[in-house]
Design a protein around this motif. Structure first.
Motif, PDB file in Angstrom:
ATOM      1  N   GLY A  80       0.833  -1.199   0.000  1.00 23.76           N
ATOM      2  CA  GLY A  80       0.000   0.000   0.000  1.00 23.76           C
ATOM      3  C   GLY A  80       0.864   1.244   0.000  1.00 23.76           C
ATOM      4  N   ARG A  81       0.563   2.158   0.880  1.00 19.94           N
ATOM      5  CA  ARG A  81       1.319   3.408   0.905  1.00 19.94           C
ATOM      6  C   ARG A  81       2.441   3.380   1.933  1.00 19.94           C
ATOM      7  N   ALA A  82       2.712   2.235   2.561  1.00 18.15           N
ATOM      8  CA  ALA A  82       3.785   2.141   3.552  1.00 18.15           C
ATOM      9  C   ALA A  82       5.142   2.066   2.860  1.00 18.15           C
TER      10      ALA A  82
ATOM     11  N   ARG B 150      11.033  -0.322   0.405  1.00 17.25           N
ATOM     12  CA  ARG B 150      11.126   0.300  -0.911  1.00 17.25           C
ATOM     13  C   ARG B 150      12.424   1.062  -1.105  1.00 17.25           C
TER      14      ARG B 150
ATOM     15  N   ARG C 256       6.253   0.609  11.952  1.00 15.94           N
ATOM     16  CA  ARG C 256       5.923   1.418  10.772  1.00 15.94           C
ATOM     17  C   ARG C 256       5.695   0.607   9.514  1.00 15.94           C
TER      18      ARG C 256
ATOM     19  N   HIS D  41       7.251   9.330   6.673  1.00 12.91           N
ATOM     20  CA  HIS D  41       6.427   8.502   5.789  1.00 12.91           C
ATOM     21  C   HIS D  41       5.060   9.125   5.530  1.00 12.91           C
ATOM     22  N   LEU D  42       4.510   8.800   4.372  1.00  8.11           N
ATOM     23  CA  LEU D  42       3.137   9.182   4.025  1.00  8.11           C
ATOM     24  C   LEU D  42       2.166   8.769   5.128  1.00  8.11           C
ATOM     25  N   GLU D  43       2.267   7.533   5.600  1.00  6.29           N
ATOM     26  CA  GLU D  43       1.361   7.050   6.660  1.00  6.29           C
ATOM     27  C   GLU D  43       1.442   7.933   7.900  1.00  6.29           C
ATOM     28  N   GLU D  44       2.658   8.340   8.243  1.00  3.09           N
ATOM     29  CA  GLU D  44       2.820   9.194   9.415  1.00  3.09           C
ATOM     30  C   GLU D  44       2.160  10.547   9.191  1.00  3.09           C
TER      31      GLU D  44
ATOM     32  N   LEU E 255       6.210   8.896  -3.683  1.00  3.24           N
ATOM     33  CA  LEU E 255       6.117   7.813  -4.642  1.00  3.24           C
ATOM     34  C   LEU E 255       5.013   8.232  -5.610  1.00  3.24           C
TER      35      LEU E 255
ATOM     36  N   HIS F   6       1.298   7.727  -5.386  1.00  2.34           N
ATOM     37  CA  HIS F   6       0.585   8.171  -4.187  1.00  2.34           C
ATOM     38  C   HIS F   6       0.254   9.653  -4.195  1.00  2.34           C
TER      39      HIS F   6
ATOM     40  N   GLU G   7      -2.988  10.887  -2.637  1.00  3.94           N
ATOM     41  CA  GLU G   7      -3.137  10.810  -1.178  1.00  3.94           C
ATOM     42  C   GLU G   7      -2.445  11.987  -0.492  1.00  3.94           C
TER      43      GLU G   7
END
Lengths: 372, 372
Positions: free
Chosen positions: A9-11, A248, A362, B70-73, B93, B96, B99
């Motif tokens: 996913g977006r991780a 990544r 994370r 990170h995006l998630e963060e 990325l 993404h 998002e």
């Protein structure tokens, strides 16, 4: 898009945990330890891999006795596992006795005060309560000291109301097959148990299961080996790998002239070559001590870690990897089939256990197999 | 029952995080960095201390720009902070991009591909989007390489639709005041920016704020110093301590004859003396490398770590501490006023940053102060 991309996913990184491999490892340890019952240690959130998920997979495979370190861990595990026995190894803080019985948790009683508190709690409830009694045999960390064992042998009434009892001890050097400490501990434990009321015994951790039939007792307590760590470090690993960690590539960089890489400008690259920056760092369990020593795998090639580990990033040398294989978005393997946790651990001067428990939070976590 | 006992509850250890100290550290860094705006780095869950809690405390103190890895963060932080700018340092990325814009996150654009993807996304939305552009000045980890900077300078139209822009770079050796690398990086960055469209610049991390006015730019990005880590390691720490980690003594043990302690039977105690076992281990951030080297504090006395660090436990020498002060249930300080994270880090051969991000999840967490 590959299935890994979907799970990621977006991780920035993906941690894949193979619950079928955990169950298979438990079966192998169970067979190796026959006729003892094979338990399972789930402390530290299942060595970082998820106590709830691992516990459910092992219960489905047939495990009936689980071990955690803390009361909190026991309560959390009880919420997902109604039936099995759950033992709390760090013992009983007397003021918490009621929480142990309310959640049907079995304390490992580590000193005379804990035995007294648990017996008093059973009396107060007008019932009996099960208890493990930890007899120290040379670890000198937790458990009844020799003089406490003597007192208990001469007056076992202190155990009144605690039933069934299991006598347990913990080996300090089980992964060293030839270490005389193992047999010395076994002998001390056997001598102590011989003077105490008859009850099942529990001795072996993961490596202890491989020390021979004398060490098996009635109940084994494997932890690390369930998660794929080699319990016989001087021989090939009889366990299946459980964990795969992939992260990544964020960026690649051509190095044409000599330059330094990373914090402290500590690593000099002479060039020409290429450096890739990968989305994993010491906040994710790639211990800082692996800087300039560890390696990752990219498309089947080994890429050495270059320069210091950052909190969120590592840099690796991809000079010898075909350029289209090491591009932003591609995945590097940090732990996996070719890179067991022990390998990363060795580059950090530690053991695979610490790698697993340091994995951090994370990642996208992807469980495969199991009863889920 | 003390207030610590109440906060500790049934946990084995208590992590106290002083949000007022974090806010005060931000004000000090803001004053030191005047006239630049003072941002705040919250990556790795606020260096392990809770990005949501720290972010809210700092927003209340006046911080308006936050940085994550990170995006998630970024998405998680946006859920609790509606207003401030949130910059994602690990970059974009391209798949993404939507998002980022949906959550109003600002990517640090690290290469020409990321710039192109962000510009295209702005065009597709028919709007403009803010972006940080990371110009590498010698870290060689993330950011536009010199040749990419040249290309961008000769054709800035690649930036079309990205506005406002902030030019940023990252220092490799900022904590070493006298390292010529600092001024070399500053010079490279200034030369690059001079050829690019005018925009605010961001250079300094925590230590960079103390390198002098040339390094301040328009926006600083302190992280570690907010959490109490000394940004000027060769001088007294200008920051307030933020973290206190205390863990319960589970058991004490009298040693009358020479014996070994812990795994590997690696530490020999000659006796007579006393050993205490404490409910914290390497799964909780007391890195295994601290074995036989670190120390804790009990009732104001220093107690050296004795033997190897276990996953859930450490053993310490309490021989010289009055017996009633080192009893089961009493608290030992692992990190605190007399034991800054740097001290524990030094015993493990690492830096305070890694101690904070390794703290683990098994504590009772107690936030004091702040806007909570």
């Amino acid at each position: 898009m590959t299935s890994e991309d979907a799970a990621l996913g977006r991780a920035g990184a993906l941690l894949t945990i193979d619950l079928d491999a955990v169950a298979e490892n438990w079966r192998r340890l169970s067979a190796q330890g026959t006729p003892a019952e094979c338990g399972a240690v789930l402390k530290a959130d299942g060595y970082g891999l998820g106590a709830a998920q691992v516990g459910q997979a092992l219960a489905a495979a047939g495990a009936r006795s689980f071990f955690v370190a803390h009361l909190e861990e026991g309560i959390a595990l009880r919420a997902v596992l109604t039936e099995p026995r759950i033992v709390v190894l760090n013992g009983l803080l007397p003021t918490h006795a009621a929480e142990y019985s309310a959640h049907r948790l079995v304390p490992a009683l580590n000193d005379p005060g804990e035995i007294a508190a648990w017996a008093a709690h059973a009396a107060a409830l007008g019932t009996t309560l099960p208890g493990f009694v930890h007899l120290d045999s040379g670890m000198n960390r937790l458990g009844l000291a020799p003089e406490d064992q003597d007192r208990l042998a001469s007056d076992p009434s202190a155990l009144s109301g605690i039933t069934p009892i299991t006598w347990m001890t913990h080996l300090a050097c089980a992964e060293e097959t030839g270490n005389p400490m193992n047999r010395a501990q076994l002998q001390r434990f056997r001598q102590a148990v011989a003077r105490l009321p008859p009850a099942p015994v529990s001795i072996a951790n993961s490596s202890g299961i491989f020390l021979g039939p004398d060490f098996l007792g009635d109940l084994t307590r494997p932890g690390a080996a369930l998660y794929g760590i080699n319990p016989t470090p001087d021989r090939p690993n009889p366990m299946m790998g459980v964990v795969r960690l992939q992260a990544r590539i964020l960026q690649t960089r051509r190095v044409d002239t000599p330059m330094t890489v990373g914090y402290g400008a500590a690593h000099r690259v002479e060039g020409p070559g290429r450096i890739a920056t990968i989305a994993v760092g010491y906040a994710d369990g790639v211990l800082r001590a692996s800087g300039d020593r560890g390696a990752v795998r990219i498309a089947g090639f080994t890429a050495p870690i270059t320069g210091r580990i950052s909190m969120d990033l590592i840099t690796v040398d991809v000079t010898h990897i075909p350029e289209p294989l090491a591009v932003p978005g591609a995945l590097a393997e940090i732990i996996g089939p070719d890179l067991p946790p022990e390998r990363l651990a060795a580059s950090a001067g530690t053991i695979g256990y610490e790698i697993l428990t340091s994995l951090g939070r994370r990642y996208a976590r992807h469980y495969v197999g199991g009863a889920l």
